[in-house]
Design an enzyme around this catalytic site. Structure first.
Site, PDB file in Angstrom:
ATOM      1  CG  HIS A 179      -1.915   0.981   1.388  1.00  0.00           C
ATOM      2  ND1 HIS A 179      -1.672   2.275   1.783  1.00  0.00           N
ATOM      3  CD2 HIS A 179      -3.254   0.906   1.191  1.00  0.00           C
ATOM      4  CE1 HIS A 179      -2.818   2.947   1.813  1.00  0.00           C
ATOM      5  NE2 HIS A 179      -3.783   2.135   1.459  1.00  0.00           N
ATOM      6  CG  ASP A 229       0.676  -2.377   6.159  1.00  0.00           C
ATOM      7  OD1 ASP A 229      -0.280  -2.477   6.954  1.00  0.00           O
ATOM      8  OD2 ASP A 229       0.620  -1.733   5.096  1.00  0.00           O
ATOM      9  CD  GLN A 242      -6.907  -4.476   4.053  1.00  0.00           C
ATOM     10  OE1 GLN A 242      -7.851  -5.204   4.308  1.00  0.00           O
ATOM     11  NE2 GLN A 242      -7.084  -3.209   3.716  1.00  0.00           N
ATOM     12  CE  LYS A 291      -7.236  -0.303   6.516  1.00  0.00           C
ATOM     13  NZ  LYS A 291      -7.908   0.255   5.347  1.00  0.00           N
ATOM     14  CB  CYS A 308      -3.477   3.184  -1.614  1.00  0.00           C
ATOM     15  SG  CYS A 308      -4.598   4.527  -1.244  1.00  0.00           S
TER      16      CYS A 308
HETATM   17  N1  7TS Z   1      -1.666  -0.741   4.606  1.00  0.00           N
HETATM   18  C1  7TS Z   1      -2.612  -1.503   4.021  1.00  0.00           C
HETATM   19  C2  7TS Z   1      -2.267  -2.893   3.592  1.00  0.00           C
HETATM   20  C3  7TS Z   1      -3.892  -0.989   3.846  1.00  0.00           C
HETATM   21  O1  7TS Z   1      -4.820  -1.748   3.274  1.00  0.00           O
HETATM   22  C4  7TS Z   1      -4.183   0.331   4.275  1.00  0.00           C
HETATM   23  C5  7TS Z   1      -5.510   0.961   4.061  1.00  0.00           C
HETATM   24  C6  7TS Z   1      -3.179   1.061   4.909  1.00  0.00           C
HETATM   25  C7  7TS Z   1      -1.930   0.507   5.044  1.00  0.00           C
HETATM   26  C8  7TS Z   1      -3.398   2.428   5.449  1.00  0.00           C
HETATM   27  O2  7TS Z   1      -4.212   2.393   6.576  1.00  0.00           O
HETATM   28  P1  7TS Z   1      -4.683   3.757   7.275  1.00  0.00           P
HETATM   29  O3  7TS Z   1      -5.679   3.310   8.284  1.00  0.00           O
HETATM   30  O4  7TS Z   1      -3.476   4.381   7.876  1.00  0.00           O
HETATM   31  O5  7TS Z   1      -5.279   4.594   6.191  1.00  0.00           O
HETATM   32  N2  7TS Z   1      -6.221   0.408   2.980  1.00  0.00           N
HETATM   33  C9  7TS Z   1      -7.349   0.901   2.427  1.00  0.00           C
HETATM   34  C10 7TS Z   1      -8.018   0.239   1.399  1.00  0.00           C
HETATM   35  O6  7TS Z   1      -7.674  -0.824   0.921  1.00  0.00           O
HETATM   36  N3  7TS Z   1      -9.090   0.970   1.037  1.00  0.00           N
HETATM   37  O7  7TS Z   1      -9.117   2.074   1.798  1.00  0.00           O
HETATM   38  C11 7TS Z   1      -8.041   2.043   2.661  1.00  0.00           C
END
Ligand code: 7TS
Length: 411
Positions: free
Chosen positions: A122, A202, A205, A228, A368
């Site tokens: 991501h 990371d 997910q 999440k 992303c």
């Molecule tokens: N890493 C992964 C694998 C992700 O799926 C996401 C967010 C992030 C990092 C970032 O997370 P945040 O909470 O800091 O924003 N993924 C997604 C998605 O797949 N659709 O919207 C956000």
């Protein structure tokens, strides 16, 4: 309680219609819905306990401090960390990764060093390292994905070629947000350790879906987001091994993170406070602990099995559609809880808009993962992602909507 229908009354938001159709929420990979218990924890804190933490000697401040530190300990236990001090509250995954990229990377990397990432990261686990590389002179390497649709996942046969002693950190996603692939994180950590590299997982997910234990994984850092995993937005955490965190310089200065301040300079508290300058996100941290209780009440192995099952069903139900390309594992291979796909002649945004008119919430776009999509030769995909409150009936409705899409656009 088992995942599926039985949990749905815990999620008020699911009980609504969209455009005259029952809402079918298949976008939990973007953000998960929140159970009543988490919403109640938030309002209860604001109604009864609200005060700042680590400052006051009055009853409310002590209660808020206790609840906040209890939440830290609960989260540490949720991920198998031995010591609550290894858990730094952050705004989420992105914030956690930036913390390591700003502090550890700046203090430890120099020209000649390398950071190993993978092609399925991501942007959150890519752009902070690009910035760190520009600051330190270190270079970035990318472990490739294998297969025209990345169906073979990370190309582990080539890992030795990339994971050389120049690599100081291997940062990789536990579960891809686009491919529905769960990476062999413990093995990747073991291989990194063998060449003296640190590891950052990371877990954005995987955190709400898979049973996960940082000691069993053997990672040095792990980043995740509360939103999440049925928790609030704006809260998450960085796990770091105690000795590493204590050796890292702070990145944000302010109240709460100092030991002593003079006009001429300051000294820092140990971790985790060193990395938590200013008033923290108290209410959301406390409600996130309630989310841990909620998920463990159902059981993460059961949640994972449920999500994987629904994704496999969805995959099978759309696999025969004309012109469809489905990313990640082939039919019959294990698939984590989402499926992302593209039709040859229908734009993903049209697919998602059409699905929305059927009440089905999907995500469309590059998710992303822009460099990965470019490598696979796709501008975008549509993605259905599943969680504990989804049902087989919803998968059937999703599949019916996708059959209608193909008919409507005449592909
Ligand atoms: N890493 C992964 C694998 C992700 O799926 C996401 C967010 C992030 C990092 C970032 O997370 P945040 O909470 O800091 O924003 N993924 C997604 C998605 O797949 N659709 O919207 C956000």
């Amino acid at each position: 309680m088992r995942p599926g229908q039985a949990t749905r009354s815990d999620f008020p938001v699911l009980d609504q219609q969209v455009g005259g159709k029952p809402l079918i929420y298949l976008d939990s990979a973007a953000t998960a819905q929140k159970p009543r218990q988490v919403i109640a924890a938030l309002s209860s804190f604001y109604e009864r306990d609200n005060a700042n933490v680590h400052r006051g000697l009055h009853a409310l401040s002590m209660r808020a401090t206790d609840a906040f530190e209890h939440a830290r300990a609960r989260l540490a236990r949720f991920i198998g960390a031995a010591d609550p001090a290894e858990l730094v509250f952050t705004a989420g995954t992105t914030d956690s990764i930036n913390l390591v990229a700003q502090t550890w990377a700046t203090a430890n990397l120099r020209p000649g060093d390398a950071i190993l990432l993978t092609e399925m990261e991501h942007h959150s686990n890519l752009v902070p390292w690009q910035l760190a590389a520009a600051r330190t002179g270190a270079t970035l390497r990318f472990l490739p994905v294998a297969g025209d649709d990345a169906e073979h996942g990370l190309d582990l046969d080539r890992l030795d070629e990339f994971l050389t002693p120049q690599v100081k950190l291997f940062a990789f996603t536990h579960q891809s947000n686009t491919l529905g692939i769960l990476n062999p994180a413990a093995e990747l950590c073991r291989r990194a350790r063998a060449v003296g590299a640190l590891t950052l997982i990371d877990a954005a997910q995987s955190i709400g879906h898979e049973a996960l234990d940082v000691q069993a994984l053997g990672c040095d850092f792990l980043a995740f987001s509360g939103h999440k995993m049925c928790g609030p937005t704006g809260i998450g955490a960085l796990y770091g091994r105690r000795a590493l965190l204590d050796a890292m310089p702070p990145w944000r200065g302010g109240g709460g993170m100092i030991e002593n301040v003079e006009f001429s300079g300051s000294t820092w508290k140990p971790a985790p406070e060193r990395f938590e300058a200013g008033t923290p996100n108290i209410a959301d941290a406390i409600a996130l602990a309630t989310a841990c209780d909620y998920l463990d009440g159902i059981g993460r192995p059961a949640i994972a099995a449920h999500d994987h099952h629904l994704a496999a069903l969805a995959h099978a139900a759309i696999a025969g559609l004309p012109g469809i390309r489905i990313l990640g594992p082939r039919l019959g291979s294990p698939r984590a809880g989402l499926v992302s796909f593209a039709f040859k002649d229908i734009h993903a945004h049209d697919v998602v808009t059409f699905a929305d008119q059927q009440g089905v919430a999907l995500r469309g776009g590059h998710h992303c993962n822009m460099p990965l999509m470019k490598k696979l030769g796709l501008p975008s995909t549509a993605r259905a992602s599943f969680y504990l409150y989804n049902t087989e009936a919803e998968v059937a409705a999703f599949a019916a909507a996708m059959h209608k899409v193909v008919k409507f656009f005449g592909a």
